[in-house]
Design a protein around this motif. Structure first.
Motif, PDB file in Angstrom:
ATOM      1  N   ILE A  67      35.378  26.559 -52.253  1.00 60.48           N
ATOM      2  CA  ILE A  67      37.045  25.565 -52.923  1.00 60.48           C
ATOM      3  C   ILE A  67      36.445  24.850 -51.693  1.00 60.48           C
ATOM      4  N   ALA A  68      36.960  23.485 -52.409  1.00 58.31           N
ATOM      5  CA  ALA A  68      37.714  22.656 -50.313  1.00 58.31           C
ATOM      6  C   ALA A  68      38.348  22.418 -50.945  1.00 58.31           C
ATOM      7  N   LYS A  69      40.161  22.972 -50.202  1.00 60.03           N
ATOM      8  CA  LYS A  69      41.577  22.347 -50.068  1.00 60.03           C
ATOM      9  C   LYS A  69      41.951  21.513 -50.062  1.00 60.03           C
ATOM     10  N   PRO A  70      42.913  20.562 -50.636  1.00 56.42           N
ATOM     11  CA  PRO A  70      43.871  19.475 -49.748  1.00 56.42           C
ATOM     12  C   PRO A  70      43.795  19.848 -48.613  1.00 56.42           C
ATOM     13  N   HIS A  71      43.419  19.004 -47.051  1.00 53.61           N
ATOM     14  CA  HIS A  71      43.393  17.598 -47.803  1.00 53.61           C
ATOM     15  C   HIS A  71      42.074  17.271 -47.267  1.00 53.61           C
ATOM     16  N   THR A  72      41.099  17.899 -46.898  1.00 57.74           N
ATOM     17  CA  THR A  72      39.602  18.030 -45.480  1.00 57.74           C
ATOM     18  C   THR A  72      39.107  18.354 -46.875  1.00 57.74           C
ATOM     19  N   SER A 114      43.931  26.266 -64.777  1.00 58.45           N
ATOM     20  CA  SER A 114      43.961  27.035 -63.320  1.00 58.45           C
ATOM     21  C   SER A 114      43.074  27.124 -63.153  1.00 58.45           C
ATOM     22  N   ILE A 115      42.446  26.913 -61.123  1.00 60.21           N
ATOM     23  CA  ILE A 115      41.300  27.491 -60.289  1.00 60.21           C
ATOM     24  C   ILE A 115      40.848  28.620 -60.994  1.00 60.21           C
ATOM     25  N   ALA A 116      39.805  28.578 -61.171  1.00 62.83           N
ATOM     26  CA  ALA A 116      38.957  29.482 -62.421  1.00 62.83           C
ATOM     27  C   ALA A 116      37.766  29.846 -61.513  1.00 62.83           C
ATOM     28  N   ASP A 117      37.093  30.862 -61.545  1.00 60.57           N
ATOM     29  CA  ASP A 117      35.828  31.213 -61.090  1.00 60.57           C
ATOM     30  C   ASP A 117      35.184  31.311 -62.153  1.00 60.57           C
ATOM     31  N   PRO A 118      34.193  30.719 -61.773  1.00 58.97           N
ATOM     32  CA  PRO A 118      33.270  29.994 -62.693  1.00 58.97           C
ATOM     33  C   PRO A 118      32.117  31.689 -63.646  1.00 58.97           C
ATOM     34  N   ARG A 119      32.065  33.024 -62.295  1.00 61.90           N
ATOM     35  CA  ARG A 119      31.114  33.520 -63.092  1.00 61.90           C
ATOM     36  C   ARG A 119      31.972  34.541 -64.265  1.00 61.90           C
ATOM     37  N   GLU A 120      33.279  34.288 -64.104  1.00 61.02           N
ATOM     38  CA  GLU A 120      33.631  34.552 -65.440  1.00 61.02           C
ATOM     39  C   GLU A 120      33.494  34.758 -67.308  1.00 61.02           C
ATOM     40  N   VAL A 121      32.693  33.380 -67.534  1.00 62.80           N
ATOM     41  CA  VAL A 121      32.362  32.884 -67.891  1.00 62.80           C
ATOM     42  C   VAL A 121      30.851  32.167 -68.312  1.00 62.80           C
ATOM     43  N   LEU A 122      30.035  32.176 -66.564  1.00 63.59           N
ATOM     44  CA  LEU A 122      28.525  32.283 -67.143  1.00 63.59           C
ATOM     45  C   LEU A 122      28.082  33.624 -67.082  1.00 63.59           C
ATOM     46  N   LEU A 123      28.386  34.423 -66.538  1.00 55.93           N
ATOM     47  CA  LEU A 123      28.088  36.098 -66.726  1.00 55.93           C
ATOM     48  C   LEU A 123      27.898  36.664 -67.719  1.00 55.93           C
ATOM     49  N   ASP A 152      40.220  32.762 -53.332  1.00 56.81           N
ATOM     50  CA  ASP A 152      41.060  32.939 -52.630  1.00 56.81           C
ATOM     51  C   ASP A 152      42.522  32.193 -53.435  1.00 56.81           C
ATOM     52  N   VAL A 153      42.053  31.370 -54.158  1.00 53.10           N
ATOM     53  CA  VAL A 153      42.672  30.115 -54.889  1.00 53.10           C
ATOM     54  C   VAL A 153      42.732  30.537 -56.446  1.00 53.10           C
ATOM     55  N   LEU A 154      42.496  31.548 -57.028  1.00 57.00           N
ATOM     56  CA  LEU A 154      42.576  31.548 -57.908  1.00 57.00           C
ATOM     57  C   LEU A 154      44.169  31.175 -58.646  1.00 57.00           C
ATOM     58  N   GLY A 155      44.506  30.314 -60.062  1.00 55.92           N
ATOM     59  CA  GLY A 155      45.492  30.424 -60.538  1.00 55.92           C
ATOM     60  C   GLY A 155      45.743  29.573 -60.245  1.00 55.92           C
ATOM     61  N   ILE A 156      45.383  28.357 -59.220  1.00 55.53           N
ATOM     62  CA  ILE A 156      46.176  27.313 -58.911  1.00 55.53           C
ATOM     63  C   ILE A 156      46.246  26.697 -60.380  1.00 55.53           C
ATOM     64  N   PRO A 157      46.954  26.240 -60.892  1.00 59.08           N
ATOM     65  CA  PRO A 157      47.617  25.463 -61.550  1.00 59.08           C
ATOM     66  C   PRO A 157      46.831  23.961 -61.706  1.00 59.08           C
ATOM     67  N   ILE A 158      46.306  23.781 -62.486  1.00 53.36           N
ATOM     68  CA  ILE A 158      45.174  22.016 -62.023  1.00 53.36           C
ATOM     69  C   ILE A 158      45.906  21.376 -63.825  1.00 53.36           C
ATOM     70  N   TYR A 176      40.623  19.496 -55.039  1.00 48.03           N
ATOM     71  CA  TYR A 176      40.580  20.999 -54.820  1.00 48.03           C
ATOM     72  C   TYR A 176      38.521  20.160 -55.276  1.00 48.03           C
ATOM     73  N   LEU A 177      38.371  20.343 -54.542  1.00 52.62           N
ATOM     74  CA  LEU A 177      36.576  19.916 -54.799  1.00 52.62           C
ATOM     75  C   LEU A 177      35.543  21.942 -55.147  1.00 52.62           C
ATOM     76  N   GLY A 178      34.861  21.641 -56.150  1.00 51.34           N
ATOM     77  CA  GLY A 178      33.807  22.679 -56.168  1.00 51.34           C
ATOM     78  C   GLY A 178      32.717  22.026 -56.925  1.00 51.34           C
ATOM     79  N   SER A 179      32.519  23.481 -57.816  1.00 52.67           N
ATOM     80  CA  SER A 179      30.987  23.011 -58.574  1.00 52.67           C
ATOM     81  C   SER A 179      31.399  22.758 -60.154  1.00 52.67           C
ATOM     82  N   PRO A 180      30.241  21.385 -60.655  1.00 49.32           N
ATOM     83  CA  PRO A 180      30.979  21.575 -61.924  1.00 49.32           C
ATOM     84  C   PRO A 180      31.093  23.026 -62.786  1.00 49.32           C
ATOM     85  N   ALA A 181      30.227  24.074 -62.396  1.00 52.73           N
ATOM     86  CA  ALA A 181      30.658  24.816 -63.320  1.00 52.73           C
ATOM     87  C   ALA A 181      32.569  25.328 -62.885  1.00 52.73           C
TER      88      ALA A 181
END
Length: 286
Positions: free
Chosen positions: A137-142, A277-286, A151-157, A262-267
């Motif tokens: 994840i790329a966090k604000p603002h760079t 909230s920010i989530a790990d895609p592996r929880e739903v993909l694997l 490190d950022v799991l659970g931040i509301p989106i 915040y920047l991340g992959s489509p997954a």
């Protein structure tokens, strides 16, 4: 090739010329195979976080190695697209059979591949092993403010964006749709899907992906930049957190300097809008 800004474009239209220095080359050797649930977007964010936003300023970034060879052409586009975010003028990869086949499906013109000389001199060489890479994840603002998703799991989106020139291709939409299929986005979260082109939109309709997005609660907007540039189709409100597949998260990038991107992959975006909230895609993909 390299992109130009509006001033460069105007100078070229007036004079018929543009002036460039021949850039030095920064070689990235990427060994290993990306794990399940980790994608090209995670890789390029990791590299940018490592070398920083000005680590390859006015250089050509050359990406090579097993991990690059294993990527699809569309996934490679994501990496080349974001080379500028480490300061590079362009992101280069060697032509292989995948590349040649992709070009032949779209053009009948002959082309001559260009390869690095065996004795090429590089300004910098860095080698990576990515078989244990985690979603990034790329966090604000760079864009180089990068960390593992854990490190950022659970931040509301409040809003998710899937699309843009970085991750709006059909392969990206397939990954997101596979996560959203049969599910609903969180009641406190919006999802905007912007296919990168008309071609992508038509293919997504044909494959039933658009139906999947709409049934999940997403808004599918006109092909193109979507809300990435902050002019329409999803400008966030004050204080809102957005998770996006775009290439930039500067303050005000999406049209409001009081929002957080915040920047991340489509997954990662798809998994996050399901949870709110920010989530790990592996929880739903694997």
């Amino acid at each position: 090739s390299t992109g130009v800004g509006s001033t460069d474009l105007a100078a070229g239209m007036v004079s018929g010329k543009l002036w460039f220095k021949v850039p030095e080359t920064f070689k990235f050797i990427i060994n290993g195979t990306l794990p399940e649930g980790v994608f090209a977007k995670d890789l390029i964010l990791y590299l940018i976080g490592d070398v920083t936003a000005d680590g390859a300023t006015y250089m050509a970034a050359e990406f090579t190695g097993e991990a690059i060879r294993n990527l699809s052409v569309e996934a490679r586009f994501t990496i080349s697209n974001m080379a500028i975010e480490m300061g590079a003028k362009c992101g280069l990869m060697e032509v292989d059979d995948k590349t040649a086949e992709w070009v032949k499906r779209r053009s009948q013109k002959p082309f001559e591949p260009v390869y690095a000389d065996p004795d090429a001199v590089y300004a910098r060489i860095k080698e990576y092993h990515v078989s244990r890479l985690e979603p990034q994840i790329a966090k604000p603002h760079t864009v180089d403010n990068v960390c593992p998703v854990k490190d950022v799991l659970g931040i509301p989106i409040q809003q998710g964006v899937i699309g843009t020139c970085t991750n709006g291709r059909i392969e990206d939409l397939r990954v997101a749709a596979s996560i959203l299929d049969g599910r609903k986005i969180h009641k406190n979260t919006r999802l905007i899907v912007a296919p990168a082109s008309r071609e992508v939109l038509l293919e997504a309709i044909y494959e039933g992906l658009i139906q999947t997005f709409v049934q999940a609660g997403a808004a599918v907007v006109t092909p193109g930049c979507g809300p990435c540039v902050g002019t329409h189709n999803g400008v966030p409100s004050d204080g809102e957190n957005v998770i996006s597949t775009a290439n930039r998260n500067f303050k005000g990038r999406m049209g409001n300097n009081r929002a957080f991107i915040y920047l991340g992959s489509p997954a990662t975006v798809a998994a996050s809008v399901l949870k709110g909230s920010i989530a790990d895609p592996r929880e739903v993909l694997l």
